[in-house]
Design a protein around this motif. Structure first.
Motif, PDB file in Angstrom:
ATOM      1  N   GLN A 103       0.881  -1.150   0.044  1.00 43.17           N
ATOM      2  CA  GLN A 103       0.081  -0.057   0.004  1.00 43.17           C
ATOM      3  C   GLN A 103       0.914   1.365  -0.118  1.00 43.17           C
ATOM      4  O   GLN A 103       0.468   2.196  -0.700  1.00 43.17           O
ATOM      5  CB  GLN A 103      -0.722   0.040   0.946  1.00 43.17           C
ATOM      6  N   GLU A 104       2.037   1.278   0.771  1.00 41.84           N
ATOM      7  CA  GLU A 104       2.759   2.446   0.660  1.00 41.84           C
ATOM      8  C   GLU A 104       3.384   2.742  -0.405  1.00 41.84           C
ATOM      9  O   GLU A 104       3.529   3.890  -1.094  1.00 41.84           O
ATOM     10  CB  GLU A 104       4.015   2.137   1.911  1.00 41.84           C
ATOM     11  N   ASP A 107       0.863   3.923  -2.764  1.00 45.65           N
ATOM     12  CA  ASP A 107       0.423   5.523  -2.552  1.00 45.65           C
ATOM     13  C   ASP A 107       1.417   6.412  -3.051  1.00 45.65           C
ATOM     14  O   ASP A 107       1.247   7.446  -3.530  1.00 45.65           O
ATOM     15  CB  ASP A 107       0.193   5.692  -0.967  1.00 45.65           C
ATOM     16  N   ARG A 110       1.430   7.165  -6.776  1.00 41.21           N
ATOM     17  CA  ARG A 110       0.324   7.871  -6.874  1.00 41.21           C
ATOM     18  C   ARG A 110       0.766   9.365  -6.764  1.00 41.21           C
ATOM     19  O   ARG A 110       0.374  10.257  -7.503  1.00 41.21           O
ATOM     20  CB  ARG A 110      -1.216   7.462  -6.286  1.00 41.21           C
ATOM     21  N   GLU A 111       1.311   9.704  -5.599  1.00 42.63           N
ATOM     22  CA  GLU A 111       1.719  10.987  -5.082  1.00 42.63           C
ATOM     23  C   GLU A 111       2.772  11.706  -6.076  1.00 42.63           C
ATOM     24  O   GLU A 111       2.669  12.792  -6.458  1.00 42.63           O
ATOM     25  CB  GLU A 111       2.308  10.846  -3.601  1.00 42.63           C
ATOM     26  N   TRP A 299      -2.294   1.954 -12.384  1.00 45.65           N
ATOM     27  CA  TRP A 299      -2.625   1.986 -10.965  1.00 45.65           C
ATOM     28  C   TRP A 299      -3.701   0.961 -10.455  1.00 45.65           C
ATOM     29  O   TRP A 299      -3.638   0.410  -9.381  1.00 45.65           O
ATOM     30  CB  TRP A 299      -2.910   3.430 -10.163  1.00 45.65           C
ATOM     31  N   GLU A 303      -3.752  -2.071  -7.886  1.00 44.81           N
ATOM     32  CA  GLU A 303      -4.620  -2.362  -6.665  1.00 44.81           C
ATOM     33  C   GLU A 303      -4.976  -3.662  -6.782  1.00 44.81           C
ATOM     34  O   GLU A 303      -5.180  -4.266  -5.596  1.00 44.81           O
ATOM     35  CB  GLU A 303      -5.978  -1.375  -7.199  1.00 44.81           C
TER      36      GLU A 303
END
Length: 328
Positions: A103-104, A107, A110-111, A299, A303
């Motif tokens: 997850q990190e 994230d 995406r950032e 992305w 997921e």
């Protein structure tokens, strides 16, 4: 896309020449000091540089992405460093040692507006797509099984006390994270995230050498069988109220698909002759060239990889298998 290949193990050595043939440029091969000779041998025919300095490679302007073919426990750190350096990441399975790490890095991708490509072969095979297309024809699904069992020569070493990363809990190894990854990925690609997961594993020295994961989908059950300590024909099967679908072969391969319905009709799909890794790198190119839409699609597939990571993490917990990353 200009790619630095990180790692000199089996998968990097296999994939690097293939992606050059498919239009990618390999700029660098990065290894540990101990494996520098192997890096030089791999890099030479590809016209690439060989080094042991990952951070220096990340600083190069002629590197767009890194391909991480390294032990599972290193995925999170190496992916994080690459994303922070502004590089896209092509990540060999599994995404990370556990779902929190996966997850990190998703994230962070995406950032930073960067690709995090989960290179799980199973997701992109024509065989997998055909099963998904035929799935509604079998009626209400009742049972599904994916079995990938292959006796590992490293298991003999493991029994003698010579523990390779694939059998080492310190490196986030084990049957579920290796061959089982493809089984769980296949099931999650077909049915999404289960309501619950339990794992009955054969555990030696704190690691699963084989095991059966039960995925509870409420109205039906699915089972992932993976073994590195014994051998059997690999297959996937979906059983429904109107018939069944069977795939002969590994869930990350190009097996023949058969649809058999209760009305007596039978359809057979023989996939095209192509390299099993070709589909994923064609998809990666589409994502890379697709602008914002390509990023979003990449992305979205990551997921799905995150779902797989959650299943693996829950399964290990149910069997009492602990990795160092779980304590952080």
């Amino acid at each position: 896309m200009r790619v630095a290949v990180v790692g000199t193990g089996f998968i990097s050595t296999l994939v690097a020449p293939k992606i050059v043939r498919w239009g990618y440029t390999v700029t660098d091969v990065v290894s540990t000091p101990r494996s520098l000779t192997k890096a030089q041998e791999l890099a030479g025919p590809l016209g690439a540089r060989a080094s042991c300095d990952y951070d220096a490679v990340l600083a190069r302007e002629d590197v767009d992405a890194v391909y991480l073919g390294i032990p599972n426990d290193l995925h999170h750190d190496y992916a994080t460093r690459a994303l922070r350096a502004g590089k896209h990441v092509i990540l060999e399975k599994p995404m990370a040692a556990n779902s929190a790490q996966a997850q990190e890095i998703l994230d962070l991708a995406r950032e930073r507006g960067l690709l995090l490509f989960d290179a799980t072969t199973t997701f992109y095979l024509p065989t997998t797509r055909r099963v998904a297309e035929w799935l509604p024809l079998v009626g209400d699904v009742k049972l599904a099984v994916a079995n990938y069992s292959q006796y590992s020569s490293r298991y003999d070493r493991f029994k003698r006390g010579d523990v390779a990363p694939a059998f080492d809990p310190a490196h986030a190894g084990g049957a579920l994270m290796d061959l089982g990854h493809y089984c769980v990925s296949w099931l999650c690609r077909m049915f999404g995230e289960p309501r619950g997961v339990t794992y009955a594993a054969n555990v030696e020295r704190g690691i699963d050498t084989s095991g059966v994961a039960l995925l509870d989908y409420g109205d039906f059950k699915a089972m992932s069988i993976a073994a590195k300590d014994c051998d059997a024909p690999s297959y996937q099967i979906v059983q429904g109220s109107a018939g069944y679908i069977r795939v002969d072969g590994k869930p990350n391969g190009l097996g023949t698909v058969e649809l058999c319905l209760h009305d007596g009709s039978v359809q057979t799909y023989v996939p095209p002759e192509q390299d099993q890794y070709q589909g994923e790198f064609e998809a990666l190119r589409t994502f890379a060239e697709g602008g914002d839409e390509g990023l979003e699609e990449c992305w979205r597939m990551a997921e799905l990889g995150l779902v797989v990571s959650r299943v693996q993490t829950q399964a290990r917990a149910s069997a009492g298998i602990v990795f160092a990353a779980d304590a952080r």
